[in-house]
Design an enzyme around this catalytic site. Structure first.
Site, mmCIF file in Angstrom:
data_model
loop_
_atom_site.group_PDB
_atom_site.id
_atom_site.type_symbol
_atom_site.label_atom_id
_atom_site.label_comp_id
_atom_site.label_asym_id
_atom_site.label_seq_id
_atom_site.Cartn_x
_atom_site.Cartn_y
_atom_site.Cartn_z
ATOM 1 C CG LEU A 152 -1.893 -1.220 1.257
ATOM 2 C CD1 LEU A 152 -2.539 -1.349 2.627
ATOM 3 C CD2 LEU A 152 -2.948 -1.074 0.170
ATOM 4 N N PRO A 153 0.270 2.417 -0.354
ATOM 5 C CG PRO A 153 -1.021 3.854 -1.665
ATOM 6 C CD PRO A 153 -1.108 2.606 -0.839
ATOM 7 C CB THR A 192 7.912 2.290 2.142
ATOM 8 O OG1 THR A 192 8.569 1.406 1.225
ATOM 9 C CG2 THR A 192 8.960 3.142 2.853
ATOM 10 C CE LYS A 210 12.071 0.814 0.389
ATOM 11 N NZ LYS A 210 10.725 0.334 0.041
ATOM 12 C CE LYS A 228 5.007 6.463 1.066
ATOM 13 N NZ LYS A 228 5.590 5.143 1.503
#
Length: 292
Positions: free
Chosen positions: A64-65, A92, A167, A236
């Site tokens: 998902l975003p 992420t 990450k 983001k």
């Protein structure tokens, strides 16, 4: 293994296809129903909600975003998730989101692994992603065949949230290296150099980097800025990096400078293009011919 897959974007779709190709039974949910069609043709089943998708599965994959979407989807699916199932979160997100969803999952008798990936659409398609996983070790071992389908390098890193920290550090490097590569390419064009020739020698020199190859070989020299990983998503991720740095009282000076450049690119209307379009922003702001 019966697996639900939620989130069929540029990364999620080829990852889900890899699971199908490895013989797993796949149940899908996507807000954009047309995204499920290619996988349904190959035997996957699509459902109308996250809760319907996860009924009777052994694992559910999220791709998902960002943190808001992960929290919302997790809260929607957990009441229907079987006890003993594992949420594998390829998104992420920040470590705080990981700990929050892990706590909710444990209350339902389930487990949560944050398992962000790196390698782009090409790696997702080929099954050669780097997978960073953390959380319950037994849950990690139970879903090892799932990881084997999508990743070439899979590493267990410890308690929940650790993989997401790693990450975010990766994304810091991606953003800083890409910004440096774009500035180098812009300077080369201002000097009147042939970018193909410049890339040929730099790719064998100490200044070479994966982001230089990504920018020049995959995007600038082919004049293709269609989004593999969008500028919006990189911004983001940088928000998450800078939030983590604030929590740790650790200034990230180069990241802050790079973020300013990406903000300018977004202000120029490039945020839905590939992150390599930061080069277009430099050309518009500082001048320079487009290279095609």
């Amino acid at each position: 293994m019966k697996i639900a897959f939620i989130g069929l974007g540029n990364m999620g779709l080829p990852m889900a296809r890899r699971l199908l190709e490895h013989g797993h039974e796949l149940v899908l949910y996507s807000r954009t129903r047309t995204r499920t069609a290619p996988l349904e043709e190959s035997g996957a089943v699509a459902k109308d909600s996250p809760s319907e998708a996860v009924a009777s599965v052994e694992a559910v994959c999220l791709c998902l975003p960002g943190p808001r979407e992960v929290r919302e989807v997790a809260e929607a699916l957990l009441p229907a998730l079987p006890a003993g199932a594992t949420i594998v979160d390829f998104s992420t997100v920040d470590p705080g989101t990981c700990r929050h969803v892990d706590s909710l999952a444990r209350q339902r008798g389930a487990r949560y692994l944050d398992a962000p990936v790196s390698g782009g659409v090409r790696g997702a398609t080929a099954g050669t992603l780097a997978v960073m996983a953390s959380g319950d070790k037994e849950a990690f071992e139970r879903v090892s065949e799932l990881f084997a389908a999508v990743g070439k390098r899979v590493e267990y890193l410890g308690e929940v949230g650790v993989a997401s920290c790693v990450k975010l550090i990766n994304q810091l490097l991606v953003a800083a290296n890409l910004a440096a590569a774009a500035e180098a390419a812009w300077l080369a064009t201002r000097a009147g150099l042939d970018l193909r020739q410049v890339y040929s020698i730099l790719s064998a020199s100490a200044g070479r980097s994966q982001m230089l190859t990504y920018l020049l070989e995959e995007h600038l020299l082919t004049n293709d800025f269609s989004p593999g990983f969008s500028l919006r998503l990189l911004c983001k991720d940088l928000d998450l990096v800078m939030g983590m740095a604030r929590d740790l009282h650790a200034p990230v000076l180069m990241t802050s400078q790079a973020r300013s450049l990406y903000d300018l690119a977004a202000a120029l209307g490039l945020e839905e293009m590939d992150m390599s379009a930061v080069m277009l922003a430099l050309q518009r702001i500082l001048g320079g011919d487009h290279v095609g």
